[in-house]
Design an enzyme around this catalytic site. Structure first.
Site, PDB file in Angstrom:
ATOM      1  N   GLU A 181       4.639   6.161   4.644  1.00 18.96           N
ATOM      2  CA  GLU A 181       3.795   5.196   3.931  1.00 18.96           C
ATOM      3  C   GLU A 181       2.436   5.122   4.602  1.00 18.96           C
ATOM      4  OE1 GLU A 181       4.065   3.207   1.307  1.00 18.96           O
ATOM      5  OE2 GLU A 181       6.219   3.124   0.821  1.00 18.96           O
ATOM      6  N   HIS A 196       4.893  10.539  -3.926  1.00 20.59           N
ATOM      7  CA  HIS A 196       5.945   9.796  -4.637  1.00 20.59           C
ATOM      8  C   HIS A 196       5.798  10.020  -6.150  1.00 20.59           C
ATOM      9  CE1 HIS A 196       8.365   5.753  -4.752  1.00 20.59           C
ATOM     10  NE2 HIS A 196       9.082   6.788  -5.111  1.00 20.59           N
ATOM     11  N   ASP A 224       1.822   6.298  -6.638  1.00 16.40           N
ATOM     12  CA  ASP A 224       1.342   6.484  -5.262  1.00 16.40           C
ATOM     13  C   ASP A 224       1.703   7.867  -4.737  1.00 16.40           C
ATOM     14  OD1 ASP A 224       4.150   5.566  -5.226  1.00 16.40           O
ATOM     15  OD2 ASP A 224       3.925   5.493  -3.063  1.00 16.40           O
TER      16      ASP A 224
HETATM   17 ZN   LIG Z   1       6.049   5.104  -3.029  1.00 19.06          ZN
END
Ligand SMILES: [Zn+2]
Length: 252
Positions: free
Chosen positions: A196, A232, A242
């Protein structure tokens, strides 16, 4: 009491102690095949007391050691609950590994624990931001959000390029959800590492983040036969957009 009487008493005591410590062998059974006498029960109780005290001391020592490990964690990372990952925290926290620094901030939920290493050949890049609270890029904020959704990622890169480890590589982090690779494989979580990066829907990544994500990918490639680095949005196109505004040309 005469000398012989004393010797017999001592012998009986030794036999009685042996009975309680080592169970009823045939030889000692002959002296006591009834309910234990008051003295023997008292002796057993004292033995149990001593054993419990010894266990208390052992627990105290273990607790002390655990506290010291946690102190080490909070020196470089937020004092978040570390759950079952605790044993690996001390050796890795804040240490430079292969030229990159990874700060342990292990989550307590949002992943499946695996005992052994699993086959990993994919890295999935994500982006997220703190939707609640004032600081959009608050690490504790997003981690709290992941926890509330029961999700996680293995790594989180903040705006300054600091790499946090949230889940150990061997564990399956819940980051991809329903997903499918271009080669047809589903359940991408099973064979991937989730990364992330803090960014908003219309924001740009910092140069420090690009540098960090490149370093992290290089670090992971040294350990696993990585064949794919995907977004993703590539593996869940119907649901996900994203990593927002990620410049793939900046990946080495
Ligand atoms: Zn994601």
């Amino acid at each position: 009491m005469g000398l012989i009487g004393l010797l017999v008493t001592v012998l009986l005591m030794i036999l009685a102690l042996g009975y309680f410590l080592f169970g009823s062998s045939d030889s000692v059974m002959t002296i006591n095949n009834e309910t234990p006498s008051e003295t023997m029960v008292g002796g057993l109780a004292r033995y149990e007391d001593a054993k419990n005290q010894a266990l208390d001391v052992k627990n105290l020592v273990e607790q002390k050691v655990a506290e010291e490990v946690n102190d080490d964690v909070s020196a470089t990372a937020d004092p978040l609950k570390t759950g079952q990952n605790k044993e690996n925290v001390k050796q890795e926290t804040g240490e430079k590994t292969d030229g990159i620094k990874i700060v342990n901030r292990l989550m307590a939920s949002g992943f499946a624990v695996k005992e052994k290493a699993r086959a990993i050949d994919t890295i999935v890049l994500h982006s997220s931001y703190n939707r609640e609270g004032e600081d959009l890029y608050s690490v504790s904020g997003v981690v709290k959000e992941y926890e509330s959704y029961g999700v996680s990622a293995h790594y989180l890169i903040d705006r300054a390029g600091t790499i946090y480890r949230l889940v150990e590589d061997k564990n399956i982090a819940y980051h991809a959800g329903v997903s499918r690779m271009s080669d047809g494989r589903e359940n991408v979580n099973d064979f991937s590492i989730g990364v992330e990066m803090l960014n908003t829907l219309d924001g740009q990544y910092t140069e420090a983040q690009y540098k960090a994500v490149n370093n992290l990918i290089a670090y992971l490639k040294k350990q696993y036969p990585i064949k794919f680095v995907v977004g993703h949005n590539n593996i869940a196109p119907d649901r996900k957009t994203d990593p927002w505004n990620f410049d793939w040309k900046k990946l080495k």
